[in-house]
Design an enzyme around this catalytic site. Structure first.
Site, PDB file in Angstrom:
ATOM      1  N   SER A  75       0.842  -1.205   0.000  1.00 10.82           N
ATOM      2  CA  SER A  75       0.000   0.000   0.000  1.00 10.82           C
ATOM      3  C   SER A  75       0.874   1.251   0.000  1.00 10.82           C
ATOM      4  CB  SER A  75      -0.904   0.034   1.235  1.00 10.82           C
ATOM      5  OG  SER A  75      -1.773  -1.069   1.238  1.00 10.82           O
ATOM      6  N   LEU A 104      -8.742  11.605  -1.714  1.00  7.55           N
ATOM      7  CA  LEU A 104      -9.955  11.597  -2.534  1.00  7.55           C
ATOM      8  C   LEU A 104     -11.183  11.276  -1.661  1.00  7.55           C
ATOM      9  CD1 LEU A 104     -11.329  11.711  -5.360  1.00  7.55           C
ATOM     10  CD2 LEU A 104     -10.915   9.256  -5.543  1.00  7.55           C
ATOM     11  N   GLU A 107     -13.842  10.796   1.211  1.00  7.26           N
ATOM     12  CA  GLU A 107     -14.276  11.645   2.320  1.00  7.26           C
ATOM     13  C   GLU A 107     -15.137  10.814   3.271  1.00  7.26           C
ATOM     14  OE1 GLU A 107     -16.067  15.171   0.715  1.00  7.26           O
ATOM     15  OE2 GLU A 107     -14.168  15.798  -0.209  1.00  7.26           O
ATOM     16  N   SER A 146     -17.448   5.396  -2.363  1.00  8.03           N
ATOM     17  CA  SER A 146     -17.621   4.902  -3.731  1.00  8.03           C
ATOM     18  C   SER A 146     -18.128   5.992  -4.671  1.00  8.03           C
ATOM     19  CB  SER A 146     -18.613   3.728  -3.744  1.00  8.03           C
ATOM     20  OG  SER A 146     -18.069   2.636  -3.037  1.00  8.03           O
ATOM     21  N   GLU A 196      -9.631   1.267  -3.125  1.00  7.72           N
ATOM     22  CA  GLU A 196      -9.336   1.375  -4.562  1.00  7.72           C
ATOM     23  C   GLU A 196     -10.471   0.796  -5.401  1.00  7.72           C
ATOM     24  OE1 GLU A 196      -6.318   2.606  -5.663  1.00  7.72           O
ATOM     25  OE2 GLU A 196      -5.373   2.804  -3.718  1.00  7.72           O
TER      26      GLU A 196
END
Lengths: 390, 281
Positions: A94, A134, A136, A141, A366
């Site tokens: 990671s 990215l 929050e 998703s 991811e």
């Protein structure tokens, strides 16, 4: 005994000599430095700083990026690196994924020349760690509805909002943060000492314990105008990064699966019950054969995807399939491995439970398993099923 | 010729050119089955084809690291030399990835004993290695004290004999300062430091530094490096007849099954066994 990687179809013979040498370099390092220390790192809940130094010295960070002090390897080599790192631990992979694919890549692809020259050499050497903001608290998703926003204040931008589940957040020198400027998603480089920025660590994880996970908080965070990534707008920016990281994960998960397979085989061969090794019983052989079958299929999937990535003939759905499949089988292999190990499977004497707990995160981050299914579903039908509102 | 080179080297050092001198550092490397690899014996001989992993012999790794450290300090040309089949070229590329400059592969074609693909008379190898060392005009020779497969320990002294040079064995460290090579080696009183006049072969025991790890840049450079492949004919060496034959190899005896004792009443038996059989108390 030396690590003998399961490679039933001899897929690694398709690698170039350079890719094999990179594999051996990382594999040896994982054997010598990571595996003997990983359980302590997990218990202490730290990412050992010497691993950052070693990854920089080996020159594997940002593996497929060219120029600006970056390694310039193939995507296949990047996949191999991820696989070897994740055999050690998903937290280690990671770290490398975030540094290379999520922090270095957007600067490399969307940054200005000044940004590339300033940040990339220090990130390739491991001197500076990057992270990627990215997700929050309320938008995982569905990142398109993010709340974090940037305002143009003439001579600077002002950021407000919060990001969550950020790998490397508290140890990073810089964060690539996605925020809405006048309603359009843009990328910004935030440095750790920028006023109004903080990155508190999230504690209490039962997964990826040797990896730092943080929140990123922006309270009237003031950043200079030259920190916006000039060459990308909208979700294409973060999704481009995620495609590369997901590609690495599709290889990485196989490393975890191979570690679980090897431990299961060794355990089954030496564990005696009813006067015979449990490996001699049909139920256990069935489990081992299933593991080998799934790992071999996953290896072929990952290798072919890497060839497409290097040839530039891939589509994001190819990556979704590989990420989804290989993490799924790795997690199931870890669970079956725990079963073969009996009660011993829960001890940190064996890597099983650690890989299993790690893979629960990898399955979700991811792009969750379900979201990747929806991406494939949209590809098949032409109908998006992410929301009812579209 | 070799002593002449050393005189020239000393002359350069006396004039304070510690870096950038054109020193040729030869390191002799042997590829052996990895010490953790499974070995199969077939027809009374080790089956080379069954070896799952080949590696650089561990003592040679110490010699290579020492050579790299000398090169780091003084500059020069590190010449990695090996003898063996095609597969040994991989080891030379690995050596290049950590900094070897010149890669020399002495092919075993025409030299290998037809009867036994895994064994070659040590004196044959010494002749070939010493001829290569002369050809590449080495100023110093570093090697492991013994190979991890044959353990014969004859290469260093044998090569030194053929070069008519000094030989210092079981060294842990070699340094080069002011035109002189010095080495550390164990002695009855601890460690002794020796200095050598003239060309010398240093045979390494466990060294003070592990072989450095390669990096991506080194690997990419190594890929471009040409391996100079030469034969006994190129070296003008007639190795002569085989003098030592390997007749057969047998695996070590299988370990006997462990013994299990439960309960305090067995303590005297266990103590006796530990004293008389295991010799640990």
């Amino acid at each position: 005994m030396a690590y003998e990687a399961l490679d039933f179809y001899d897929v690694d013979s398709l690698l170039s000599e350079e890719e094999r040498m990179v594999r051996d370099m990382v594999r040896d390092w994982v054997d010598e430095e990571v595996i003997p220390n990983i359980e302590k790192a997990c218990r202490d809940g730290v990412f050992p700083d010497e691993w950052r130094v070693a990854l920089g010295e080996m020159g594997v960070l940002g593996a497929p990026l060219k120029g600006y002090g970056c390694p310039g390897l193939s995507y296949t080599a990047y996949g191999v690196i991820c696989r070897e790192l994740e055999r050690g631990d998903s937290g280690l992979r990671s770290f490398a994924s975030v540094q290379g694919s999520l922090a270095m890549y957007p600067i490399w692809d969307f940054g200005s020349e000044e940004q590339k020259n300033y940040y990339l050499p220090k990130m390739a050497s491991g001197e500076w760690i990057g992270c990627f903001g990215l997700t929050e608290p309320d938008y995982g998703s569905n990142p398109g509805d993010m709340i974090t926003k940037a305002e143009d204040k003439g001579d600077h931008y002002l950021l407000n909002g919060a990001k969550m589940w950020i790998t490397n957040g508290s140890i990073a020198e810089l964060a690539v943060v996605w925020a809405k400027l006048d309603g359009v998603i843009r990328g910004f480089i935030v440095e750790k000492n920028d006023p109004g920025f903080s990155a508190p660590e999230m504690k209490g994880k039962h997964s990826l314990k040797a990896s730092v996970t943080s929140e990123l908080v922006f309270q009237d965070c003031k950043i200079p105008k030259d920190r916006m990534l000039p060459s990308v707008k909208g979700l294409r920016g973060p999704f481009s990064c995620l495609n590369n990281a997901r590609f690495g994960i599709s290889w990485g998960a196989l490393g975890s699966a191979q570690a679980c397979f090897n431990s299961s085989k060794d355990y089954a061969m030496s564990r005696i019950q009813f006067d015979h090794p449990i490996a001699s019983y049909q139920l256990v052989q069935n489990k081992l054969a299933w593991m080998l079958r799934e790992i071999t299929k996953g290896q072929l999937l990952a290798y072919h995807l890497a060839q497409k990535k290097d040839a530039g003939t891939w589509i994001p759905e190819h990556i979704s399939l590989a990420k989804m499949n290989n993490v799924d089988i790795a997690l199931e292999i870890a669970r079956v491995a725990r079963d073969i190990h009996g009660a011993n499977g829960i001890l940190d004497e064996y890597p099983i439970m650690r890989h299993m707990a790690n893979l629960e995160s990898v399955k979700t981050y991811e792009g969750t398993h379900d979201i990747h299914n929806l991406i494939i579903g949209r590809h098949i039908t032409g109908i998006q099923a992410f929301t009812r509102n579209a | 010729m070799l002593n002449h080179q050393l005189v020239k080297l000393k002359h350069e050092i006396q004039f304070g050119q510690n870096r950038g001198i054109n020193m040729n550092i030869a390191v002799l490397l042997k590829q052996v089955p990895d010490t953790t690899a499974k070995i199969t014996i077939s027809g009374g001989k080790v089956d080379a084809n069954s070896v799952s992993k080949w590696s650089m012999s561990p003592y040679d790794e110490y010699a290579l690291e020492s050579g790299l450290q000398i090169k780091d300090k003084t500059g020069g040309n590190l010449i990695a030399i090996t003898f063996g089949p095609e597969r040994t070229k991989k080891m030379l590329t690995d050596a290049a990835a950590v900094g070897a400059d010149t890669l020399v592969h002495i092919s075993d074609e025409g030299v290998r004993n037809e009867k036994n693909s895994f064994y070659i008379d040590s004196t044959h190898i010494q002749k070939l290695l010493s001829a290569a060392i002369k050809k590449y005009e080495a100023n110093v020779v570093l090697c492991g004290k013994q190979a991890a497969d044959t353990n014969s320990g004859s290469t260093g002294p044998g090569v030194a004999e053929l070069l008519d040079s000094a030989c210092v064995t079981l060294v842990s460290e070699v340094n080069y300062l002011d035109g002189t090579f010095t080495a550390l080696r164990p002695s009855n009183t601890g460690t002794e430091k020796v200095s050598v006049n003239g060309i010398s072969v240093f045979a390494f025991d466990k060294g003070s530094s592990e072989l450095r790890r390669p990096n991506v840049r080194g690997i990419m450079m190594a890929k471009k490096k040409v391996i100079e492949s030469i034969t006994s004919e190129d070296l003008g060496v007639d190795v002569g007849d085989l003098r030592v034959n390997l007749d057969s190899q047998t695996p070590p005896p299988e370990k006997a099954a462990g013994q299990k004792f439960e309960g305090a009443e067995h303590v005297p038996i266990v103590v006796l066994k530990l004293r008389n059989e295991a010799n640990v108390i």
